[in-house]
Design a protein around this motif. Sequence first.
Motif, PDB file in Angstrom:
ATOM      1  N   ASN A 203       4.825  -2.831  -0.890  1.00  0.00           N
ATOM      2  CA  ASN A 203       3.476  -3.504  -0.925  1.00  0.00           C
ATOM      3  C   ASN A 203       2.677  -2.796  -1.476  1.00  0.00           C
ATOM      4  O   ASN A 203       1.127  -3.443  -2.138  1.00  0.00           O
ATOM      5  CB  ASN A 203       3.198  -4.228   0.524  1.00  0.00           C
ATOM      6  CG  ASN A 203       4.645  -5.446   0.711  1.00  0.00           C
ATOM      7  OD1 ASN A 203       5.335  -5.685  -0.309  1.00  0.00           O
ATOM      8  ND2 ASN A 203       4.863  -5.811   2.423  1.00  0.00           N
ATOM      9  N   LYS A 204       2.517  -1.249  -1.015  1.00  0.00           N
ATOM     10  CA  LYS A 204       1.636  -0.645  -1.689  1.00  0.00           C
ATOM     11  C   LYS A 204       2.277   0.253  -2.193  1.00  0.00           C
ATOM     12  O   LYS A 204       2.463   0.963  -1.738  1.00  0.00           O
ATOM     13  CB  LYS A 204       0.598  -0.449  -0.195  1.00  0.00           C
ATOM     14  CG  LYS A 204       0.409  -1.505   0.638  1.00  0.00           C
ATOM     15  CD  LYS A 204      -0.553  -1.219   2.191  1.00  0.00           C
ATOM     16  CE  LYS A 204      -0.926  -2.411   3.082  1.00  0.00           C
ATOM     17  NZ  LYS A 204      -1.209  -1.915   4.296  1.00  0.00           N
ATOM     18  N   PHE A 205       1.386   0.376  -2.972  1.00  0.00           N
ATOM     19  CA  PHE A 205       1.625   1.633  -3.742  1.00  0.00           C
ATOM     20  C   PHE A 205       0.736   1.972  -4.864  1.00  0.00           C
ATOM     21  O   PHE A 205      -0.371   1.280  -6.055  1.00  0.00           O
ATOM     22  CB  PHE A 205       2.713   1.288  -4.760  1.00  0.00           C
ATOM     23  CG  PHE A 205       2.907   0.317  -6.000  1.00  0.00           C
ATOM     24  CD1 PHE A 205       2.617  -0.021  -7.182  1.00  0.00           C
ATOM     25  CD2 PHE A 205       3.186  -0.726  -5.061  1.00  0.00           C
ATOM     26  CE1 PHE A 205       2.473  -0.619  -7.940  1.00  0.00           C
ATOM     27  CE2 PHE A 205       3.545  -1.677  -6.085  1.00  0.00           C
ATOM     28  CZ  PHE A 205       3.325  -1.868  -7.719  1.00  0.00           C
ATOM     29  N   ASP A 206       0.620   3.386  -5.701  1.00  0.00           N
ATOM     30  CA  ASP A 206      -0.482   3.924  -6.455  1.00  0.00           C
ATOM     31  C   ASP A 206       0.234   3.357  -7.809  1.00  0.00           C
ATOM     32  O   ASP A 206       1.542   4.559  -7.987  1.00  0.00           O
ATOM     33  CB  ASP A 206      -0.590   4.967  -5.789  1.00  0.00           C
ATOM     34  CG  ASP A 206      -1.613   6.309  -7.195  1.00  0.00           C
ATOM     35  OD1 ASP A 206      -1.723   5.269  -8.913  1.00  0.00           O
ATOM     36  OD2 ASP A 206      -2.001   7.169  -7.336  1.00  0.00           O
ATOM     37  N   PRO A 207      -0.063   2.218  -8.664  1.00  0.00           N
ATOM     38  CA  PRO A 207       0.526   2.749 -10.072  1.00  0.00           C
ATOM     39  C   PRO A 207       0.647   3.615 -10.994  1.00  0.00           C
ATOM     40  O   PRO A 207       1.637   3.942 -11.559  1.00  0.00           O
ATOM     41  CB  PRO A 207      -0.407   1.719 -10.656  1.00  0.00           C
ATOM     42  CG  PRO A 207      -1.175   0.592  -9.598  1.00  0.00           C
ATOM     43  CD  PRO A 207      -0.945   1.774  -8.083  1.00  0.00           C
ATOM     44  N   GLU A 209       1.236   6.997 -10.051  1.00  0.00           N
ATOM     45  CA  GLU A 209       2.172   7.222  -9.521  1.00  0.00           C
ATOM     46  C   GLU A 209       3.249   7.440  -9.808  1.00  0.00           C
ATOM     47  O   GLU A 209       4.218   7.942 -10.047  1.00  0.00           O
ATOM     48  CB  GLU A 209       1.767   7.942  -8.051  1.00  0.00           C
ATOM     49  CG  GLU A 209       2.445   9.492  -7.294  1.00  0.00           C
ATOM     50  CD  GLU A 209       2.910   8.880  -6.377  1.00  0.00           C
ATOM     51  OE1 GLU A 209       4.332   9.795  -6.783  1.00  0.00           O
ATOM     52  OE2 GLU A 209       3.783   7.516  -6.242  1.00  0.00           O
ATOM     53  N   ILE A 210       3.845   6.125  -9.196  1.00  0.00           N
ATOM     54  CA  ILE A 210       4.719   5.606  -9.187  1.00  0.00           C
ATOM     55  C   ILE A 210       5.191   5.391 -10.574  1.00  0.00           C
ATOM     56  O   ILE A 210       6.756   4.812 -10.793  1.00  0.00           O
ATOM     57  CB  ILE A 210       5.036   4.288  -8.543  1.00  0.00           C
ATOM     58  CG1 ILE A 210       5.906   4.352  -7.444  1.00  0.00           C
ATOM     59  CG2 ILE A 210       4.504   2.844  -8.801  1.00  0.00           C
ATOM     60  CD1 ILE A 210       6.588   5.954  -6.627  1.00  0.00           C
ATOM     61  N   GLU A 211       4.606   4.697 -11.730  1.00  0.00           N
ATOM     62  CA  GLU A 211       4.847   4.860 -13.090  1.00  0.00           C
ATOM     63  C   GLU A 211       5.712   5.456 -13.548  1.00  0.00           C
ATOM     64  O   GLU A 211       6.982   4.509 -14.487  1.00  0.00           O
ATOM     65  CB  GLU A 211       4.222   4.267 -13.914  1.00  0.00           C
ATOM     66  CG  GLU A 211       4.528   3.324 -14.795  1.00  0.00           C
ATOM     67  CD  GLU A 211       2.905   2.630 -16.046  1.00  0.00           C
ATOM     68  OE1 GLU A 211       3.866   2.611 -17.217  1.00  0.00           O
ATOM     69  OE2 GLU A 211       2.166   3.408 -15.973  1.00  0.00           O
ATOM     70  N   PRO A 212       5.963   7.085 -13.725  1.00  0.00           N
ATOM     71  CA  PRO A 212       6.759   7.816 -13.955  1.00  0.00           C
ATOM     72  C   PRO A 212       8.065   7.732 -13.577  1.00  0.00           C
ATOM     73  O   PRO A 212       9.314   7.671 -14.963  1.00  0.00           O
ATOM     74  CB  PRO A 212       5.849   9.168 -14.277  1.00  0.00           C
ATOM     75  CG  PRO A 212       4.132   8.943 -14.447  1.00  0.00           C
ATOM     76  CD  PRO A 212       4.735   7.094 -13.102  1.00  0.00           C
ATOM     77  N   LEU A 213       8.217   6.995 -12.957  1.00  0.00           N
ATOM     78  CA  LEU A 213      10.332   7.307 -12.074  1.00  0.00           C
ATOM     79  C   LEU A 213      10.732   5.859 -12.748  1.00  0.00           C
ATOM     80  O   LEU A 213      11.619   5.849 -13.368  1.00  0.00           O
ATOM     81  CB  LEU A 213       9.995   6.986 -10.288  1.00  0.00           C
ATOM     82  CG  LEU A 213      10.621   6.912 -10.047  1.00  0.00           C
ATOM     83  CD1 LEU A 213      12.115   8.131 -10.479  1.00  0.00           C
ATOM     84  CD2 LEU A 213      10.827   6.754  -8.224  1.00  0.00           C
ATOM     85  N   GLN A 235       2.515  -3.722 -13.323  1.00  0.00           N
ATOM     86  CA  GLN A 235       0.820  -3.881 -14.407  1.00  0.00           C
ATOM     87  C   GLN A 235      -0.233  -4.647 -12.946  1.00  0.00           C
ATOM     88  O   GLN A 235      -1.390  -4.719 -13.499  1.00  0.00           O
ATOM     89  CB  GLN A 235       1.520  -4.982 -15.541  1.00  0.00           C
ATOM     90  CG  GLN A 235       2.006  -4.218 -16.320  1.00  0.00           C
ATOM     91  CD  GLN A 235       1.966  -2.560 -16.440  1.00  0.00           C
ATOM     92  OE1 GLN A 235       0.640  -2.115 -16.511  1.00  0.00           O
ATOM     93  NE2 GLN A 235       2.982  -1.630 -16.456  1.00  0.00           N
ATOM     94  N   THR A 236       0.552  -5.762 -11.865  1.00  0.00           N
ATOM     95  CA  THR A 236      -0.269  -6.379 -11.131  1.00  0.00           C
ATOM     96  C   THR A 236      -0.997  -5.270 -10.656  1.00  0.00           C
ATOM     97  O   THR A 236      -2.097  -5.670  -9.957  1.00  0.00           O
ATOM     98  CB  THR A 236       0.461  -7.370 -10.639  1.00  0.00           C
ATOM     99  OG1 THR A 236       1.445  -8.381 -11.278  1.00  0.00           O
ATOM    100  CG2 THR A 236      -0.617  -8.087  -9.582  1.00  0.00           C
ATOM    101  N   GLY A 237      -0.055  -3.832 -10.600  1.00  0.00           N
ATOM    102  CA  GLY A 237      -1.065  -3.312  -9.124  1.00  0.00           C
ATOM    103  C   GLY A 237      -1.887  -2.421  -9.751  1.00  0.00           C
ATOM    104  O   GLY A 237      -2.928  -1.891  -9.678  1.00  0.00           O
ATOM    105  N   LYS A 238      -1.908  -1.806 -11.365  1.00  0.00           N
ATOM    106  CA  LYS A 238      -2.782  -1.232 -11.578  1.00  0.00           C
ATOM    107  C   LYS A 238      -4.409  -2.444 -12.300  1.00  0.00           C
ATOM    108  O   LYS A 238      -5.370  -1.693 -11.970  1.00  0.00           O
ATOM    109  CB  LYS A 238      -2.019  -1.195 -13.210  1.00  0.00           C
ATOM    110  CG  LYS A 238      -1.485  -0.073 -13.505  1.00  0.00           C
ATOM    111  CD  LYS A 238      -1.144  -0.134 -15.086  1.00  0.00           C
ATOM    112  CE  LYS A 238       0.030   0.994 -15.323  1.00  0.00           C
ATOM    113  NZ  LYS A 238      -0.176   1.442 -16.771  1.00  0.00           N
TER     114      LYS A 238
END
Length: 380
Positions: A203-207, A209-213, A235-238
């Motif tokens: 539910n909580k993440f840094d877009p 930081e996490i997108e490359p994976l 994209q919503t997180g961004k």
Amino acid sequence: MYKTLLFLGLSLCLPFIGEAQEGFTISGKISGLDDAAIVYLALVQDGKYENVDSTEAKSGNFQLRGKVSEPQNAVLYLRRLSGTEKKRDQLSFFIENTAININGVDSLVHAEVSGSVSDQQMRQLDAEIRPLTKQITQLQDEYANRPKEELFVDGEPTEELVKARETMQRLVGEIKTINRNFVEDNVDSYYALNVYYFNVLGNKFDPEEIEPLFLRFPEHLRNSELGKKTWDKIQTGKRMTTGSVAVDFTQNDLNDQPFTLSSLRGKYVLVDFWASWCVPCRQENPNLVKAYEALKDKNFEIVGVSLDQNKSAWENAVKTDNLPWIHVSDLQGWKNEVSTLYGIASVPQNFLINPEGIIIGTNVRGEKLTETLTTLIDKK
């Protein structure tokens, strides 16, 4: 009673390697099952399990055939047609388009599953994580019914409670690391994509930081239904990170009149997602009331977005908790259009927006809410 003092949400979900086959075949053998029985296959449809097929088990043998669009959670239920039916006779597993074998003794509950790579991966990862979740459950149970006076002194948590919380956080951190490592080592696996979506993103993440994976997954997985859903979530997180322009919306208020967020441009606005049935939300409301009373004359407004489905319950909660600010809802529960735009997967959550419509804070809450909001507002 004080379980909520320690609880930290955990979710483990499930999923396949390679391209989809023509379909699945489930071949089952339940030794010792002499009674006539029906076996039902249930898959998740529209957010809940629905029976999609069934067959008779003859002398404990049964077979089901079909096809799934993507690997997914499934449940087999066994219903005896004579004698005393056991209270719980079902098996959860991960289904994919391949030949799957189910072997058990007298019951489905402890039956072994083979043939599904996704199911095998799920069980291996679960076996690694289970000891940690067991420790968390034991800590929760230990403190759940302890009297408040044993856990707090002058409103502050005791050293014992602080250490328990630290242990919980450490265990949750270890689980997150195990999930992250599994995904990094298995990016060709549909199951890893599912773990990425539910447990790495959560539910909580840094877009950023996490997108490359996510981009390490092969194209066929990124283009799968779950892959597209994952991309949309990133994209919503961004859009919802600090520094982003808040998405505008229009939704009806308690008087069934349309309210538009941008009508408050020029003010600091806290968009608060909540629901009448959400206990943590209701517990947080006194802090919101306190902050509103302190800041309402300082160019500040709150907009409550309710994930209710029942208008009476929503109205009653607003009245009971004395929430004098703007309230909107389309009464669609988790499918609320605004909550979908903002990527809301749990409540309470909120976003602080500055007079220019830029998000300057997220999930600001607690007893120091007024102080935190004042600091954020005064910094600008």
